[in-house]
Design a protein around this motif. Structure first.
Motif, PDB file in Angstrom:
ATOM      1  N   LYS A  93      -5.073  51.905 139.037  1.00  0.00           N
ATOM      2  CA  LYS A  93      -3.975  52.577 139.018  1.00  0.00           C
ATOM      3  C   LYS A  93      -3.654  53.642 137.925  1.00  0.00           C
ATOM      4  N   ASN A 131      -4.479  57.463 138.846  1.00  0.00           N
ATOM      5  CA  ASN A 131      -3.778  58.234 139.909  1.00  0.00           C
ATOM      6  C   ASN A 131      -2.321  57.934 139.375  1.00  0.00           C
ATOM      7  N   LEU A 166      -0.459  55.564 139.123  1.00  0.00           N
ATOM      8  CA  LEU A 166       0.671  54.588 139.941  1.00  0.00           C
ATOM      9  C   LEU A 166       0.894  53.466 139.079  1.00  0.00           C
ATOM     10  N   PRO A 215       2.493  63.545 141.976  1.00  0.00           N
ATOM     11  CA  PRO A 215       2.527  63.670 143.452  1.00  0.00           C
ATOM     12  C   PRO A 215       1.159  64.839 143.681  1.00  0.00           C
ATOM     13  N   ARG A 245      -2.052  62.815 142.767  1.00  0.00           N
ATOM     14  CA  ARG A 245      -2.490  62.008 143.611  1.00  0.00           C
ATOM     15  C   ARG A 245      -2.634  62.803 144.910  1.00  0.00           C
ATOM     16  N   ARG A 246      -2.335  63.805 145.391  1.00  0.00           N
ATOM     17  CA  ARG A 246      -2.982  64.508 146.560  1.00  0.00           C
ATOM     18  C   ARG A 246      -4.388  64.769 146.399  1.00  0.00           C
ATOM     19  N   ILE A 285      -6.731  62.801 144.923  1.00  0.00           N
ATOM     20  CA  ILE A 285      -7.473  61.762 144.533  1.00  0.00           C
ATOM     21  C   ILE A 285      -7.401  60.654 145.886  1.00  0.00           C
ATOM     22  N   TYR A 332      -6.918  57.214 147.775  1.00  0.00           N
ATOM     23  CA  TYR A 332      -7.022  56.025 147.256  1.00  0.00           C
ATOM     24  C   TYR A 332      -6.813  54.823 148.545  1.00  0.00           C
ATOM     25  N   VAL A 354      -2.059  62.106 156.956  1.00  0.00           N
ATOM     26  CA  VAL A 354      -0.724  62.383 156.028  1.00  0.00           C
ATOM     27  C   VAL A 354      -0.794  63.147 154.889  1.00  0.00           C
ATOM     28  N   THR A 355      -2.258  63.239 154.142  1.00  0.00           N
ATOM     29  CA  THR A 355      -2.438  63.442 152.934  1.00  0.00           C
ATOM     30  C   THR A 355      -2.545  65.025 153.696  1.00  0.00           C
ATOM     31  N   LEU A 398       0.455  66.772 153.693  1.00  0.00           N
ATOM     32  CA  LEU A 398       1.296  67.183 152.558  1.00  0.00           C
ATOM     33  C   LEU A 398       0.594  68.299 151.653  1.00  0.00           C
TER      34      LEU A 398
END
Ligand SMILES: Nc1ncnc2c1ncn2[C@@H]1O[C@H](COP(=O)(O)OP(=O)(O)OP(=O)(O)O)[C@@H](O)[C@H]1O
Ligand SMILES: [Mg+2]
Lengths: 273, 530
Positions: A61, A64, A66, A87, A90-91, A93, A95, A114-115, A118
């Motif tokens: 974590k 990215n 977290l 954000p 993370r988009r 990478i 996970y 979902v990604t 985004l």
């Protein structure tokens, strides 16, 4: 994600650099991750193994964001991740969560997409990719419209993997991605992931409890204990013996199993000895 | 009244029922507007507040505590509280910006109902947001959602079923509490209940209760569709619920859209005579082609202020009430001197026009059963004072607290053995049954004649005169059309006619509605519009 040029002489260039990272959740009394340094080379697949609570998830974590480390620094292509907006970072990478973490109110297709949404992909490209991903993780197409709670644990895990790699990120972090799968599916999915990984030049850090899986899939194996890295070697080196007794004991398991299975295949006698 | 249901079902009182039906659009429309506005506003305030409070324990506690506290204030009190607050605010805006804000009717009701609607939405919002699995939220962060995207795409849909349950509670509460808005001058289904209670028209009371309950059930049905639709991700169901609500609201609003704007607002305090007179004035105005709206059941103190602030255009008040309660005078001049001073003072202090006296008085009087008075040889209050220490007085919950009683006591040296308080109907029952010897009656009350009560003479003029006066709001001072329409009422109503009209509404059997009574009264006094 970064403006730095990526070297073409890939394999030797560190893609993810974990530099003396420490993280404590109790104000410094104990450390979930303690002064860990680790390089993950561009295009390699690194397995992280270790006992429960050894800090594997926490380490993953920090990459990215977290989890933000108390000390040390994580860099991707030489750029500290602390300089990126979470954000955006993370988009880029993929996970896979240990607890799967599917969105219960979204259908399988929406979860996988979902990604992509985004990242602003056009709808028809999203649809094509979702179809492709369902095939890749070996789920029937008509599962696209189902909700996560109607799937088995292993099916959910496959959706989780599909969601993580749908956008073909350069970096994939996987926290026990295949834990709930039967051995056959697990082996099949592991191999097809490795193929995908190589085909698209991904860089993968994968946490697993299964030493055998680590040995068969990974380019390198990192062994963790109590927040420390005990070993960071190729599977071959680890299998042929280690100075660290803990590591040696850990690697002994798949070696002995392999020997017993080899024996089983040549002579017909009990192997429980 | 136990027979009310039977009456309602048997249709024996079908005229009262059809009266109630005919009023439904008039009462239902504002009720729906009010509730829809309060709920929309409540949602608009509560949802962002819930989002803020869900993540902040330090904010959460005080916000929920305040919302709970508001909930414990009785509905009627909460509504009444906003009247003086808004009056003060209005005075301030008047001074600062040159315009006032209405302190009666829609605004205070809207504020109070909004506050009421907030708690369930707020509480369920916080609970709904906080009960989301943290692993799901972390996953949303992990795929790269911004905090805003997490709120809109993850938290909001996952909390929707819980929030909708709160909205349903709020809706049912609001529709119920809105019936309490009548006394602050907001028309609603509560008008059935309040006027019904005053005139003891139980059909009307029941009708109001059932109408409000039915409205709540219908709204809850559609909200339930939305709630289950949301939790089952069944968008057809959700759309059906939303469409039902929209259609229902629209149907409720239809009369509002088709009606041309009403021109005059008539106020009435909360007793039968006031309702009859308001209907009488309303009929006069309608005969002239004007639109009429009503603000009924105004508290005695509120009515005059409402007029002075142009919240109502016209109503009837009584000279003695104005003299003592509004003007704060304690002396008791002659009838003529008092009226002249009232006219002057109203114009000078408030710009209020006294159009004139209707011709009858509604004074507090002391009354006894005729036989009882004769047995004790009492004809006047002075006679009564001699034997009062052995007698019991019954009052209407108000009289013994008013200046009139204080002045009777001091002028005549009155004091009774026992005092008992009743609601007006029960008070008349009590004197008729001999449970009390003397009661505080109203001189225009039809039951004086019906029960053969003797009104005791006030030879020392301890109680001022209570002439019924038509008062007109400052904004309407120059409105010749309004005055022309109402002038025929001046001096037209003798006390006997008023008593007879009041009796038809107040008596226990064969009751008439104020509307009918007004029609009969108009005929009886040969009232014609110009
Ligand atoms: N959010 C947190 N708050 C407090 N302590 C935490 C938190 N996350 C992890 N820890 C602690 O940090 C240590 C390492 O946890 P971590 O989840 O990294 O272990 P792990 O190696 O992934 O274990 P497992 O194989 O069981 O998943 C544990 O002792 C755990 O209790
Ligand atoms: Mg873990």
């Amino acid at each position: 994600m970064t403006a730095l040029p990526i070297s073409n002489s890939s394999v030797s260039v560190p893609c993810i650099e974990i530099d003396a990272v420490s993280k404590s959740f109790d104000g410094g009394r104990s450390f979930a991750v303690s002064n860990v340094s680790l390089d993950v080379k561009q295009g390699s697949l690194v397995a992280v193994v270790g006992g429960s609570g050894s800090g594997k998830t926490t380490l993953l974590k920090t990459i990215n964001r977290l989890v933000d480390p108390d000390a040390g620094e994580v860099r991707i292509d030489g750029v500290p991740v602390s300089e990126a907006e979470p954000p955006t970072l993370r988009r880029g990478i993929g996970y896979v969560f240990q607890g799967i973490g599917l969105f219960p109110h979204m259908r399988v297709a929406e979860n996988i997409a979902v990604t992509l949404g985004l990242l602003g992909w056009p709808v028809h490209e999203i649809e094509t990719r979702v179809t492709e991903m369902l095939d890749m993780v070996d789920l029937p197409q008509d599962y696209a419209r189902r909700f996560p709670h109607t799937l088995s644990g292993g099916q959910r895990q496959r959706v989780g993997v599909a969601r993580a790699i749908a956008a073909r990120p350069r970096i994939v972090l996987m926290d026990e991605p295949f834990g709930a799968l039967d051995p056959v599916t697990r082996d099949g999915l592991g191999s097809s992931y490795r193929a995908l990984h190589d085909r698209f030049g991904m860089t993968t850090l994968m946490v697993t409890h299964d030493i055998q899986e680590a040995a068969l899939m990974a380019d390198r194996i990192v062994v963790m204990k109590d927040g420390h890295v005990l070993a960071d070697e190729t599977p071959h080196t680890l299998m042929t013996g280690s100075d660290d007794p803990d590591v040696a004991a850990l690697m002994e398991v798949p070696r002995r199993q392999a020997e017993r299975i080899a024996a089983l295949m040549t002579e017909n006698r009990p192997v429980h000895a | 009244m136990p027979d009310a249901m039977a009456e309602l079902l048997s249709g024996a009182r079908s005229d009262a029922l059809s009266d109630a039906w005919s009023l439904l659009p008039t009462y239902l429309t504002p009720h729906i507007v009010l509730c829809a506005a309060a709920l929309a506003l409540g949602l608009l305030i509560s949802l962002p507040l819930a989002v803020l409070a869900a993540d902040r324990p330090r904010l959460r506690w005080p916000v929920l505590a305040i919302a709970s506290l508001i909930q414990t204030i009785p509905g009627l009190a909460l509504l009444a509280l906003f009247y003086p607050l808004l009056l003060a605010l209005s005075a301030l805006t008047m001074r600062l910006f040159g315009f006032g804000i209405p302190a009666l009717g829609f605004l205070p009701t809207l504020i109070a109902l909004t506050l009421y609607a907030m708690l369930p939405i707020l509480r369920n919002g916080v609970v709904g947001l906080n009960s989301i699995n943290p692993a799901v939220v972390e996953a949303a962060e992990g795929v790269g959602m911004t905090p805003r995207q997490i709120l809109m795409r993850i938290k909001a849909p996952l909390a929707t079923p819980v929030i909708m349950a709160g909205v349903r509670t709020a809706t049912v509460w609001t529709i119920g509490a809105a019936t309490l808005s009548t006394p602050v001058g907001q028309t609603s289904l509560g008008n059935y209940i309040f006027t019904g209670l005053q005139t003891e028209n139980w059909i009307s009371v029941l009708f109001g209760c059932i109408a409000a309950a039915a409205l709540a059930l219908v709204a809850d049905f559609f909200l339930n569709l939305i709630e289950t639709g949301a939790s089952e991700r069944n968008s057809k169901r959700m759309m059906l619920g939303i469409a039902g609500l929209a259609l229902g609201t629209f149907a409720g609003l239809a009369p509002l859209l088709s009606n041309e704007a009403a021109t005059y607002t008539i106020g009435a305090k909360s007793f039968s005579e006031q309702f009859i007179l308001a209907d009488l004035m309303g009929d006069q105005l309608k005969a002239e082609g004007f639109g009429v709206t009503r603000k009924d059941g105004l508290g005695s103190a509120i009515a005059f202020r409402a007029l002075a602030h142009n919240d109502i255009d016209v109503y009837v008040d009584y000279s003695g009430t104005l003299w003592r309660n509004v003007m704060g005078r304690t002396n008791t001049p002659s009838r003529e001197a008092m009226q002249a001073e009232i006219v002057r003072w109203m114009k000078a202090e408030h710009g209020v026009t006294v159009l004139g006296a209707l011709g009858f008085e509604n004074a507090y009087v002391l009354a006894m059963k005729r036989e009882r008075a004769q047995a004790l040889s009492i004809t006047s209050i002075a006679d009564l004072a001699r034997v009062a220490p052995q007698l019991t007085i019954g009052d209407d919950l108000e009289f013994l607290g008013r200046p009139d009683w204080a002045s009777l006591k001091s002028v005549y040296g009155l004091s009774f053995k026992t005092r008992r308080s009743f609601n007006p109907t029960m008070m008349y029952h009590a004197v008729d049954a001999g449970e009390v010897d003397v009661v505080s009656a109203f001189s225009s009350d039809g039951r004086i004649a019906a029960l053969d009560l003797l009104v005791l003479a006030d030879s020392k003029h301890a109680i001022p005169s209570y002439d019924a006066l038509i008062l007109i709001a400052p904004n309407r001072a120059a409105d010749a059309r309004l005055k022309r329409a109402l002038v025929p009422l001046i001096g037209a109503i003798p006390v006997e006619a008023m008593r007879a009209a009041n009796l038809t509404v107040d008596r226990d059997t064969d009751k008439a509605s104020p509307k009918e009574a007004a029609r009969v009264l108009a005929k009886a006094v040969h009232l014609r519009s110009r």
